[in-house]
Design a protein around this motif. Sequence first.
Motif, PDB file in Angstrom:
ATOM      1  N   GLU A  13      84.161  16.509  92.380  1.00  0.00           N
ATOM      2  CA  GLU A  13      83.074  15.606  92.013  1.00  0.00           C
ATOM      3  C   GLU A  13      83.480  14.834  90.759  1.00  0.00           C
ATOM      4  N   SER A  14      83.536  13.496  90.875  1.00  0.00           N
ATOM      5  CA  SER A  14      84.085  12.679  89.792  1.00  0.00           C
ATOM      6  C   SER A  14      83.378  12.900  88.457  1.00  0.00           C
ATOM      7  N   PHE A  15      82.040  12.937  88.480  1.00  0.00           N
ATOM      8  CA  PHE A  15      81.299  13.096  87.217  1.00  0.00           C
ATOM      9  C   PHE A  15      81.660  14.403  86.523  1.00  0.00           C
ATOM     10  N   ILE A  16      81.682  15.477  87.314  1.00  0.00           N
ATOM     11  CA  ILE A  16      81.982  16.786  86.733  1.00  0.00           C
ATOM     12  C   ILE A  16      83.432  16.819  86.262  1.00  0.00           C
ATOM     13  N   ALA A  36      91.444  16.539  92.880  1.00  0.00           N
ATOM     14  CA  ALA A  36      90.252  16.625  93.724  1.00  0.00           C
ATOM     15  C   ALA A  36      90.464  17.536  94.930  1.00  0.00           C
ATOM     16  N   SER A  37      91.745  17.775  95.258  1.00  0.00           N
ATOM     17  CA  SER A  37      92.018  18.569  96.456  1.00  0.00           C
ATOM     18  C   SER A  37      92.915  19.754  96.112  1.00  0.00           C
ATOM     19  N   ASN A  58      84.949  24.742  95.929  1.00  0.00           N
ATOM     20  CA  ASN A  58      84.930  23.861  97.098  1.00  0.00           C
ATOM     21  C   ASN A  58      85.598  22.537  96.794  1.00  0.00           C
ATOM     22  N   VAL A  60      87.916  19.177  97.898  1.00  0.00           N
ATOM     23  CA  VAL A  60      87.667  18.271  99.018  1.00  0.00           C
ATOM     24  C   VAL A  60      88.322  18.752 100.316  1.00  0.00           C
ATOM     25  N   ASP A  61      89.470  19.446 100.212  1.00  0.00           N
ATOM     26  CA  ASP A  61      90.095  19.926 101.443  1.00  0.00           C
ATOM     27  C   ASP A  61      89.779  21.401 101.720  1.00  0.00           C
ATOM     28  N   ALA A  83      79.115  26.460  92.384  1.00  0.00           N
ATOM     29  CA  ALA A  83      77.660  26.404  92.577  1.00  0.00           C
ATOM     30  C   ALA A  83      77.215  27.459  93.584  1.00  0.00           C
ATOM     31  N   VAL A  84      78.186  28.070  94.263  1.00  0.00           N
ATOM     32  CA  VAL A  84      77.861  29.062  95.296  1.00  0.00           C
ATOM     33  C   VAL A  84      78.455  30.423  94.949  1.00  0.00           C
ATOM     34  N   THR A 101      78.955  29.911  86.805  1.00  0.00           N
ATOM     35  CA  THR A 101      78.099  29.258  87.789  1.00  0.00           C
ATOM     36  C   THR A 101      77.688  27.861  87.336  1.00  0.00           C
ATOM     37  N   LYS A 102      77.747  26.912  88.274  1.00  0.00           N
ATOM     38  CA  LYS A 102      77.249  25.556  88.029  1.00  0.00           C
ATOM     39  C   LYS A 102      75.734  25.573  88.133  1.00  0.00           C
ATOM     40  N   PRO A 103      74.964  24.791  87.442  1.00  0.00           N
ATOM     41  CA  PRO A 103      75.459  23.867  86.413  1.00  0.00           C
ATOM     42  C   PRO A 103      75.671  24.578  85.081  1.00  0.00           C
TER      43      PRO A 103
ATOM     44  N   LEU B 211      78.601  12.108  80.320  1.00  0.00           N
ATOM     45  CA  LEU B 211      79.583  11.024  80.387  1.00  0.00           C
ATOM     46  C   LEU B 211      78.970   9.694  79.982  1.00  0.00           C
ATOM     47  N   ARG B 359      88.580   7.312  89.706  1.00  0.00           N
ATOM     48  CA  ARG B 359      88.657   8.760  89.949  1.00  0.00           C
ATOM     49  C   ARG B 359      88.160   9.086  91.362  1.00  0.00           C
TER      50      ARG B 359
END
Lengths: 141, 391
Positions: A13-16, A36-37, A58, A60-61, A83-84, A101-103, B211, B359
């Motif tokens: 997730e880009s923001f995180i 990301a992967s 989790n 992306v792949d 988050a899980v 744990t997220k968040p 951000l 990104r």
Amino acid sequence: MLNHVSVLVAEDESFIALDLALAVEDAGGKVVGPAASGEETLALLATGTVGAAILDVNLVDGDCSAVVEVLMGLDIPFIVHTAVDLPPALKARFSGLIVQTKPCPAANLVAQLESLIAGLGRDAPRPPPSAHDRGQALAQP
Amino acid sequence: MTEATQFRKNTVAVNEALILSSLRQQELVDVTDALNSKLQREITERKLVEATLHESEERYRALFEMGPVAIYSCHASGVIQDFNRRAAELWGREPALADNNDRFCGSYKMFRPDGRHVPHEQCPMADVLSGAIPEARDVEVHIERPDGTRIAALVNIRPVKNQRGEITGAINSFVDITERKHHEEQQELLLKEMDHRVKNLFAIVGGMVTLSARSAITPKELAATVQGRLGALASAHQLIRPGHSGAEATKPETTLDELIRKVLSPYAGPAGTGDSIRTEIDGPEIAVGAEAATNVALVVHELATNAAKYGALSVPGGRVHISWAVAKGRLALSWEEKDGPVIGGPPEREGFGSVLARRSVSGWLRGDLNFNWNPTGLVVFVSADLERLAL
């Protein structure tokens, strides 16, 4: 402080991902990634420059167990950021994973990583990452 | 005695005997009649009782066979005395009646819900017959049929006792709850997935706020930036909301065209001149999956925000032309700003929105994002992996 430790950020997730990357830089660390992967993460780990890691379950792949295996094998301290609940297979295979744990505010997560590294007595700086350095782009507000 | 006298005597005797005999005969007939009518009454009564019994038996047999519930009964020894059609259906077999090798339960194999095997002599029926438990109420067991299929069942068992209170047998009624359990599991999965998404969304929004605060100069600017980004996420979420096409849960997805239009809708109105459309969107239909959609929405939003601040969408009459094509499993999209202010060259430092967009494209969509600061307007080329787009 992270004292120039190279921290691999694996988060899709880009923001995180960017939030974590900037928090690592704020704490004096060097960012490797963000990846990301799982594929990208493994490629970055293969460069041998990673001193610590923050790993999203989790990517992306999919499944991150291959990444966990490499991190464990290389004895690199890392925090699993999720988050899980961890997948049962992963839990059964690797005991003693450190999970956040997220968040969770990025600064807290980085502070947790700092104390993890300090606890291991490994805060000596690692060789800085090679040409691959996205931190430069991230540093701009 | 003369012959005549003798003859008279004899005649009298015969007559008397005849009279006597006739009297006795009448008596016999009377007795027989009485007996016969009594017998007749008894036969009638018995027939009535038998008919009533038969009717009752038929009624219970029908109840036993017809209901949706599987039922069987066991003797105190565990041998099966009777079972109905539904029981045989659920077991997938018909056990032998009164057979010592087929005791306690007609199933092929029985398991606990946790998967442990239960030998028949340890099943709930055996426990009720032995008196180990007084009865069984809604106990879940899993039954394996001879063909290997498994069902989940709820069993209820009550003992049958004689007048001295000794257990002489037991009756077991059980129902198939396989489908119900399947639905419950689906529900559970959906709730877990929702829980995961909500937590993840909180994490994303948390990162977004931190951000955005890094580059905002005023609180007002921060609020506007966060609102804009939240809006883009909400647009993506609205389009990929699952379950709006029929009862079948399909993988939620949208199309690139639909998604771009949705995110750009705040900017799509007629330009200041009143006659031209500010955004032109043109490309073949491409599926965008639920997870990729938020990333695409974010990229488009950042480009649009930038255009509204500094580019073509910042002046009346300015337009954006978005078009794409597909080749070799990759998407090639171009974002061309026209009729905007003259561009002097690339900005001194890359804005944070651009870093964010880059990104998402390079990380998530396995592609590239290239900015070309042409004097006539910014042109952005975006490439992306179609496989990732469909995720």
